[in-house]
Design a protein around this motif. Structure first.
Motif, PDB file in Angstrom:
ATOM      1  N   PRO A 103     -20.593  17.225  10.172  1.00 30.38           N
ATOM      2  CA  PRO A 103     -19.177  16.966  10.461  1.00 30.38           C
ATOM      3  C   PRO A 103     -18.631  15.927   9.476  1.00 30.38           C
ATOM      4  CG  PRO A 103     -20.524  15.624  11.886  1.00 30.38           C
ATOM      5  CD  PRO A 103     -21.488  16.395  11.013  1.00 30.38           C
ATOM      6  N   ALA A 104     -17.314  15.843   9.377  1.00 34.52           N
ATOM      7  CA  ALA A 104     -16.679  14.914   8.450  1.00 34.52           C
ATOM      8  C   ALA A 104     -16.318  13.628   9.169  1.00 34.52           C
ATOM      9  CB  ALA A 104     -15.424  15.546   7.854  1.00 34.52           C
ATOM     10  N   ALA A 105     -16.699  12.507   8.576  1.00 37.81           N
ATOM     11  CA  ALA A 105     -16.419  11.195   9.150  1.00 37.81           C
ATOM     12  C   ALA A 105     -15.037  10.712   8.722  1.00 37.81           C
ATOM     13  CB  ALA A 105     -17.474  10.194   8.699  1.00 37.81           C
ATOM     14  N   THR A 106     -14.506   9.756   9.461  1.00 40.03           N
ATOM     15  CA  THR A 106     -13.360   8.965   9.003  1.00 40.03           C
ATOM     16  C   THR A 106     -13.708   7.495   9.184  1.00 40.03           C
ATOM     17  OG1 THR A 106     -12.240   8.979  11.154  1.00 40.03           O
ATOM     18  CG2 THR A 106     -11.680  10.748   9.620  1.00 40.03           C
ATOM     19  N   TYR A 107     -13.015   6.649   8.415  1.00 44.94           N
ATOM     20  CA  TYR A 107     -13.364   5.235   8.377  1.00 44.94           C
ATOM     21  C   TYR A 107     -12.120   4.362   8.459  1.00 44.94           C
ATOM     22  CZ  TYR A 107     -17.755   7.195   6.702  1.00 44.94           C
ATOM     23  OH  TYR A 107     -18.911   7.928   6.597  1.00 44.94           O
ATOM     24  N   TRP A 108     -12.326   3.103   8.837  1.00 42.88           N
ATOM     25  CA  TRP A 108     -11.266   2.104   8.804  1.00 42.88           C
ATOM     26  C   TRP A 108     -11.617   1.035   7.789  1.00 42.88           C
ATOM     27  CZ3 TRP A 108     -13.001  -2.760   9.717  1.00 42.88           C
ATOM     28  CH2 TRP A 108     -14.113  -2.950  10.557  1.00 42.88           C
ATOM     29  N   LEU A 109     -10.569   0.354   7.311  1.00 48.64           N
ATOM     30  CA  LEU A 109     -10.746  -0.759   6.372  1.00 48.64           C
ATOM     31  C   LEU A 109      -9.750  -1.852   6.749  1.00 48.64           C
ATOM     32  CD1 LEU A 109     -10.531   2.140   4.393  1.00 48.64           C
ATOM     33  CD2 LEU A 109     -12.017   0.592   3.099  1.00 48.64           C
ATOM     34  N   SER A 110     -10.099  -3.098   6.471  1.00 47.81           N
ATOM     35  CA  SER A 110      -9.196  -4.201   6.777  1.00 47.81           C
ATOM     36  C   SER A 110      -9.514  -5.405   5.902  1.00 47.81           C
ATOM     37  CB  SER A 110      -9.306  -4.602   8.262  1.00 47.81           C
ATOM     38  OG  SER A 110     -10.556  -5.197   8.534  1.00 47.81           O
ATOM     39  N   ASN A 111      -8.559  -6.343   5.884  1.00 52.51           N
ATOM     40  CA  ASN A 111      -8.760  -7.634   5.230  1.00 52.51           C
ATOM     41  C   ASN A 111      -9.223  -7.503   3.777  1.00 52.51           C
ATOM     42  OD1 ASN A 111      -8.040  -8.851   7.623  1.00 52.51           O
ATOM     43  ND2 ASN A 111     -10.138  -9.088   8.331  1.00 52.51           N
ATOM     44  N   LEU A 112      -8.497  -6.729   3.012  1.00 57.56           N
ATOM     45  CA  LEU A 112      -8.794  -6.644   1.587  1.00 57.56           C
ATOM     46  C   LEU A 112      -8.497  -7.984   0.916  1.00 57.56           C
ATOM     47  CD1 LEU A 112      -9.432  -5.081  -1.042  1.00 57.56           C
ATOM     48  CD2 LEU A 112      -7.010  -4.480  -1.119  1.00 57.56           C
ATOM     49  N   ARG A 113      -9.470  -8.471   0.168  1.00 54.21           N
ATOM     50  CA  ARG A 113      -9.296  -9.714  -0.578  1.00 54.21           C
ATOM     51  C   ARG A 113      -9.637  -9.452  -2.038  1.00 54.21           C
ATOM     52  NH1 ARG A 113      -9.338 -14.416   2.752  1.00 54.21           N
ATOM     53  NH2 ARG A 113      -9.616 -13.884   4.957  1.00 54.21           N
TER      54      ARG A 113
ATOM     55  N   LEU B  54       0.819  -1.215   0.000  1.00 60.45           N
ATOM     56  CA  LEU B  54       0.000   0.000   0.000  1.00 60.45           C
ATOM     57  C   LEU B  54       0.850   1.261   0.000  1.00 60.45           C
ATOM     58  CD1 LEU B  54      -2.628  -1.097   2.658  1.00 60.45           C
ATOM     59  CD2 LEU B  54      -2.983  -0.983   0.205  1.00 60.45           C
ATOM     60  N   TRP B  55       0.359   2.270  -0.711  1.00 61.01           N
ATOM     61  CA  TRP B  55       0.957   3.610  -0.712  1.00 61.01           C
ATOM     62  C   TRP B  55      -0.105   4.582  -0.207  1.00 61.01           C
ATOM     63  CZ3 TRP B  55       5.137   6.490  -0.730  1.00 61.01           C
ATOM     64  CH2 TRP B  55       5.051   7.835  -1.090  1.00 61.01           C
ATOM     65  N   ALA B  56       0.185   5.261   0.905  1.00 58.63           N
ATOM     66  CA  ALA B  56      -0.786   6.139   1.543  1.00 58.63           C
ATOM     67  C   ALA B  56      -0.713   7.535   0.968  1.00 58.63           C
ATOM     68  CB  ALA B  56      -0.524   6.196   3.047  1.00 58.63           C
ATOM     69  N   ASN B  57      -1.856   8.060   0.578  1.00 56.33           N
ATOM     70  CA  ASN B  57      -1.981   9.454   0.137  1.00 56.33           C
ATOM     71  C   ASN B  57      -2.833  10.233   1.144  1.00 56.33           C
ATOM     72  OD1 ASN B  57      -0.749   9.368  -2.592  1.00 56.33           O
ATOM     73  ND2 ASN B  57      -2.352   7.880  -2.977  1.00 56.33           N
ATOM     74  N   ARG B  58      -2.237  10.947   2.072  1.00 56.18           N
ATOM     75  CA  ARG B  58      -0.821  11.191   2.300  1.00 56.18           C
ATOM     76  C   ARG B  58      -0.339  10.311   3.447  1.00 56.18           C
ATOM     77  NH1 ARG B  58      -1.559  17.306   3.812  1.00 56.18           N
ATOM     78  NH2 ARG B  58      -3.007  16.174   5.169  1.00 56.18           N
ATOM     79  N   LEU B  59       0.961  10.290   3.710  1.00 53.37           N
ATOM     80  CA  LEU B  59       1.467   9.455   4.790  1.00 53.37           C
ATOM     81  C   LEU B  59       0.823   9.805   6.123  1.00 53.37           C
ATOM     82  CD1 LEU B  59       5.306   9.318   4.088  1.00 53.37           C
ATOM     83  CD2 LEU B  59       3.582   7.614   3.500  1.00 53.37           C
TER      84      LEU B  59
ATOM     85  N   LEU C 169     -11.827  12.505   0.830  1.00 48.04           N
ATOM     86  CA  LEU C 169     -11.268  11.491  -0.069  1.00 48.04           C
ATOM     87  C   LEU C 169      -9.764  11.306   0.106  1.00 48.04           C
ATOM     88  CD1 LEU C 169     -12.428   9.510  -2.082  1.00 48.04           C
ATOM     89  CD2 LEU C 169     -11.616  10.968  -3.901  1.00 48.04           C
ATOM     90  N   ARG C 170      -9.389  10.592   1.138  1.00 46.01           N
ATOM     91  CA  ARG C 170      -8.016  10.138   1.315  1.00 46.01           C
ATOM     92  C   ARG C 170      -7.927   8.719   0.762  1.00 46.01           C
ATOM     93  NH1 ARG C 170      -7.243  15.039   1.296  1.00 46.01           N
ATOM     94  NH2 ARG C 170      -5.306  15.406   2.414  1.00 46.01           N
ATOM     95  N   THR C 171      -6.800   8.381   0.152  1.00 49.72           N
ATOM     96  CA  THR C 171      -6.672   7.087  -0.525  1.00 49.72           C
ATOM     97  C   THR C 171      -5.455   6.324  -0.028  1.00 49.72           C
ATOM     98  OG1 THR C 171      -5.327   7.963  -2.342  1.00 49.72           O
ATOM     99  CG2 THR C 171      -7.720   8.026  -2.620  1.00 49.72           C
TER     100      THR C 171
ATOM    101  N   ILE D  31      -6.635  -0.528   8.639  1.00 48.59           N
ATOM    102  CA  ILE D  31      -6.114   0.613   7.891  1.00 48.59           C
ATOM    103  C   ILE D  31      -7.075   1.764   8.165  1.00 48.59           C
ATOM    104  CG2 ILE D  31      -5.546   1.485   5.598  1.00 48.59           C
ATOM    105  CD1 ILE D  31      -5.399  -1.534   4.767  1.00 48.59           C
ATOM    106  N   THR D  32      -6.609   2.770   8.898  1.00 51.88           N
ATOM    107  CA  THR D  32      -7.511   3.775   9.450  1.00 51.88           C
ATOM    108  C   THR D  32      -7.137   5.163   8.966  1.00 51.88           C
ATOM    109  OG1 THR D  32      -7.751   2.415  11.431  1.00 51.88           O
ATOM    110  CG2 THR D  32      -8.457   4.717  11.590  1.00 51.88           C
ATOM    111  N   CYS D  33      -8.113   5.892   8.490  1.00 53.24           N
ATOM    112  CA  CYS D  33      -7.883   7.281   8.127  1.00 53.24           C
ATOM    113  C   CYS D  33      -7.787   8.104   9.400  1.00 53.24           C
ATOM    114  CB  CYS D  33      -9.014   7.805   7.239  1.00 53.24           C
ATOM    115  SG  CYS D  33      -8.777   9.519   6.721  1.00 53.24           S
ATOM    116  N   VAL D  34      -6.674   8.802   9.566  1.00 56.53           N
ATOM    117  CA  VAL D  34      -6.440   9.600  10.773  1.00 56.53           C
ATOM    118  C   VAL D  34      -6.241  11.064  10.426  1.00 56.53           C
ATOM    119  CG1 VAL D  34      -5.509   7.668  12.092  1.00 56.53           C
ATOM    120  CG2 VAL D  34      -3.961   9.064  10.700  1.00 56.53           C
ATOM    121  N   ALA D  35      -6.700  11.475   9.256  1.00 52.49           N
ATOM    122  CA  ALA D  35      -6.559  12.869   8.845  1.00 52.49           C
ATOM    123  C   ALA D  35      -7.189  13.772   9.890  1.00 52.49           C
ATOM    124  CB  ALA D  35      -7.209  13.087   7.478  1.00 52.49           C
ATOM    125  N   ALA D  36      -6.416  14.742  10.376  1.00 52.44           N
ATOM    126  CA  ALA D  36      -6.909  15.633  11.421  1.00 52.44           C
ATOM    127  C   ALA D  36      -7.856  16.684  10.858  1.00 52.44           C
ATOM    128  CB  ALA D  36      -5.736  16.303  12.125  1.00 52.44           C
ATOM    129  N   SER D  37      -7.660  17.040   9.595  1.00 51.78           N
ATOM    130  CA  SER D  37      -8.516  18.025   8.937  1.00 51.78           C
ATOM    131  C   SER D  37      -8.521  17.716   7.450  1.00 51.78           C
ATOM    132  CB  SER D  37      -8.004  19.449   9.193  1.00 51.78           C
ATOM    133  OG  SER D  37      -6.706  19.600   8.658  1.00 51.78           O
TER     134      SER D  37
END
Length: 807
Positions: free
Chosen positions: A268-278, A60-65, A85-87, A75-81
């Motif tokens: 407000p803006a949500a953030t999400y987690w993802l795991s176990n990509l198959r 995986l390559w995180a946009n942004r680190l 659409l973080r990828t 795999i959790t989006c932790v963007a503070a602001s």
């Protein structure tokens, strides 16, 4: 075909602990073990992670680190602001438009509005996979198709290719069903996308017909259509929460890169987690050779019997016993022999040194990270032939248009084409033609002269005073692009203003620039600790500084002299000591001209020693920029850019006298304008020659277009005798402007920012030092010219040949 697990099982860590490489007291960790993929094409080896980390894993390559971390195996989006659409792009699993199934678990991390899921079909057809991985929040050509689970409980297909409304992500009409309860923290949902073949049909409304978006949504395509079924199922109960079916989708729309997404909408803006990509199916390709990390690459130099090497790792939570080992292959013993070992330190680098290196022969090497992962290369023997070829590279911007801000790629001058956001016309990273064509020149040394990246590209600048992760996000793109060169070619690196997140830098001896000071004030904006990290990452492997005492704030130095391949070199830090750009004191009064500093006494002492070392070997001085202001205004008058080394004039004269008396030629970067000049000191051409390389890829343009014909022209355009805006004399022997004039570009675009590469003269420089004939041969090459092709030639005005005696 069996499903595939893309393993990613770690949790997060605080930003501060991560940056410092510290493990919080009491944090349990599990050793991370990396191994090569094994088995059939569907298999990826498992990875065991520590409890918390920022590295998402080698696939995986995180946009942004800084916007992603591992938390609780997710795999959790932790963007503070700015969470829109973080990828996290999947490097090893591109889609080819065939039948496929994608599956990922997802849930809400922070409640609010938004969606999570898949982004498929990123990039233009045939693009480098690294470019396809660089997709972010702004929609545009090559942006792909969103297949997501929304905060309102519905699964949706959304456009990510619109160049006009770039942040709307409009929903594409589809057949939907399910109770669709709203999403909430604590949910555990499995999202599945099925891609199935269709034979005929009319394109679905709102779906881009190809990966580059060049057909109308209403076009009829009798073949290569697929149907998409997206389903959200509650884990544990198996309840279908929402389902959508989209028919008549061009297979090209799901061909290309694959990414996981978390996107928050305002208020407000949500953030999400993802795991176990198959992944499963013939429509998913397997490219294990595309994994990234934990070792990213190497930079090295060898001078005399000393080898210095920087090993770059991905940002991760460091452990106290993390080390990197350097091994070389012993031909006699037929085995790998350990030469040295060093810990991993600031910047996630390990700095290796061997002081009894045998430079008379080449060595295959391997660097091994203690928790798994390695990188190999070759340190060549120091050249002992009659030729030394030096390639120079500078000013490599990732993309013209930013990928997280609204921009336009609409052409405004004749012959231009639209700069599609995620196409190679706009995203210049990973500069694959540039890197390939430099390699084809077989250089003995690579010199990176600064602005390896731009702090505002491909994403906006992080305004923190110590933006560790943002810096590494942008720098790692440079190393990723050129690491096939730096793993086997000695590489000397200088940093410049953009490398330390400043549009211009007048270092003023390392002082801190006062908060709120004018743009032209001297000093460093960001923290000294962070500046030292930037220098450690990029410059530690350079030959040892001759005068290593730090400047103000404890900022380290790297200016030095060394010899390699029968040539003497001096590496200068043009910016670090230079007086503030406005040349005024704290009260606003002009400083006396004699007090203004360019190189400073310490670097002038270096040049005196360089002059007096008694060697008859040819000499080369490496500088960040040109020692003159080779620019004109829109009306053709001489310009006076103070970021050039034409200012301050007295400091310039002192430096050039020393360079000339050393018999040295000069190589520089920074200006974005390829040029070759003979500097004047007391007359028009009594100083040394300097070749300034073109930008590798840059937006800001400079021009040298004098209003009148210059005296002593060479026959090439805009050559001849010049007195610049500071009163400095020089003879311009070659210069290569872009194809549009300054007036044309500024009239069309309003400023000097220009992105259409076909009309620019960008590339790299070469210096061929011919010790047998005792001449220097300078060449300026376009990035897209294959030097091995029949009738391939450097830019007009080159080559330029200068005898050693005339340097």
């Amino acid at each position: 075909m069996p499903a595939v697990l893309l393993a990613a099982n770690v949790s997060g860590v605080t930003r501060r602990a991560f940056v410092k490489g510290a493990v919080a007291a009491g944090t349990a960790t599990v050793p991370r073990v990396l191994s090569a993929p094994t088995g059939p094409a569907e298999a990826i080896a498992g990875v065991s992670y520590p409890v918390e980390d920022w590295w998402l894993g080698p696939e995986l390559w995180a946009n942004r680190l800084q916007d992603w971390a591992m938390r609780n195996g997710r795999i959790t989006c932790v963007a503070a602001s700015e969470r829109q659409l973080r990828t996290a792009s999947v490097l090893t699993r591109p889609l080819n438009g065939g039948p496929a199934q994608l599956q990922v678990n997802t849930g809400t991390e922070i409640a609010g509005n938004g969606f999570s899921g898949f982004l498929v079909g990123t990039g233009e057809a045939g693009t480098d996979y690294r470019r396809a991985a660089l997709v972010l929040s702004a929609s545009g050509t090559g942006g792909g198709l969103l297949c997501v689970y929304s905060s309102d409980g519905s699964v949706q297909f959304r456009r990510h290719t619109d160049e006009v409304t770039q942040f709307d992500y409009p929903v594409i009409p589809a057949s939907t069903s399910g109770p669709e309860p709203p999403r909430a923290v604590g949910e555990r949902v499995r999202l599945t996308l099925d891609v199935a073949a269709q034979s005929t049909g009319v394109l679905a409304s709102g779906v881009t017909a190809t990966a580059t978006g060049d057909q109308s949504p209403d076009s009829v395509s009798p073949t290569a259509l697929v149907s998409l079924t997206l389903r959200a199922v509650e884990i544990g109960t198996g309840t279908v929460l929402s389902q959508a079916v989209l028919l008549n989708v061009p297979a090209s729309s799901v061909t290309g890169g694959l990414a996981l997404v978390s996107s928050g909408s305002p208020s407000p803006a949500a953030t999400y987690w993802l795991s176990n990509l198959r992944t499963a199916g013939l429509g998913v390709e397997w490219h294990p050779e595309r994994t990234f990390g934990p070792v990213v690459g190497t930079l090295f130099t060898q001078t005399g019997s000393t080898l210095k090497m920087t090993v770059q790792l991905v940002p991760m939570l460091l452990q106290t016993d993390d080390v990197v080992t350097l091994k070389v292959f012993d031909d006699v013993a037929g085995s790998w022999v350990r030469r040295t070992v060093a810990p991993v330190g600031p910047g996630f680098t390990s700095t290796l040194r061997v002081d009894d290196w045998d430079a008379t022969r080449g060595w295959d090497y391997r660097v091994v990270f203690s928790r798994g992962g390695s990188w190999s290369g070759h340190v060549p023997a120091e050249p002992s032939t009659d030729h030394l070829t030096i390639a120079t590279l500078c000013c490599t911007k990732a993309a013209h248009r930013q990928l997280d801000r609204a921009t336009s790629g609409v052409p405004r001058l004749p012959g231009e084409e639209t700069l599609g956001l995620y196409t190679s016309a706009n995203v210049w990273f990973p500069y694959e033609e540039l890197a390939s064509n430099i390699a084809a020149q077989h250089p003995d040394m690579l010199v990176a002269l600064g602005d390896q990246f731009y702090e505002t590209s491909p994403t906006v600048k992080d305004g923190d005073l110590a933006p560790e992760l943002d810096f590494l996000y942008k720098y790692l793109m440079w190393l990723w692009s050129f690491r096939e060169l730096t793993r086997r070619i000695p590489c000397v690196v200088a940093i410049d203003d953009h490398d330390v997140y400043q549009g211009n830098l007048w270092g003023d001896g390392g002082v801190a620039r006062p908060a709120g000071a004018a743009f032209a004030a001297g000093g460093y904006v960001n923290s000294a600790e962070w500046v030292n990290t930037v220098q450690r990452v990029q410059c530690w492997h350079d030959p040892d500084p001759v005068d290593p005492a730090p400047v103000a704030q404890g900022i380290t130095v790297y200016f030095t002299t060394f010899a390699y391949g029968g040539v003497r070199f001096a590496l200068l830090e043009d910016r670090k000591f230079k007086t503030g750009g406005d040349g005024r004191d704290d009260a606003g009064a002009l400083l006396p001209p004699s007090s203004l500093v360019l190189l400073g006494e310490r670097q002038e002492a270096l040049l005196r020693s360089f002059r007096d070392d008694g060697s008859s070997a040819p000499a080369v001085v490496l500088t960040q920029t040109l020692f003159g202001s080779l620019v004109t205004t829109a009306d053709g008058s001489p310009g006076s850019g103070r970021d050039s080394n034409g200012w301050p004039p007295l400091g310039r004269k002192r430096a050039l006298r020393l360079v000339k008396s050393a018999g040295a030629v000069m190589l520089g970067g920074d200006t974005h304008l390829a040029s070759f000049v003979r500097h004047g000191i007391d007359a028009t051409e009594d100083g040394p020659v300097q070749f300034t390389a073109p930008a590798g890829a840059a937006s800001f343009q400079r021009w040298f277009e004098p209003a009148a014909t210059l005296a002593n022209a060479t026959g090439q355009p805009h050559t001849g005798d010049l007195v610049d805006g500071f009163g400095n004399a020089m003879r311009v022997l070659a210069v290569k402007n872009m194809q549009w004039t300054q007036a044309e570009v500024t009239a069309a675009y309003g400023d000097s920012m220009y992105g259409h590469r076909d009309f620019k003269e960008e590339g790299y420089g070469l210096l061929r030092v011919d010790l047998a004939k005792r001449v220097h041969v300078f060449e300026s090459w376009r990035w897209d010219v294959d030097p091995t092709a029949l009738r391939a030639r450097p830019m007009g005005g080159w080559p330029q040949t200068v005898a050693f005696a005339d340097a």
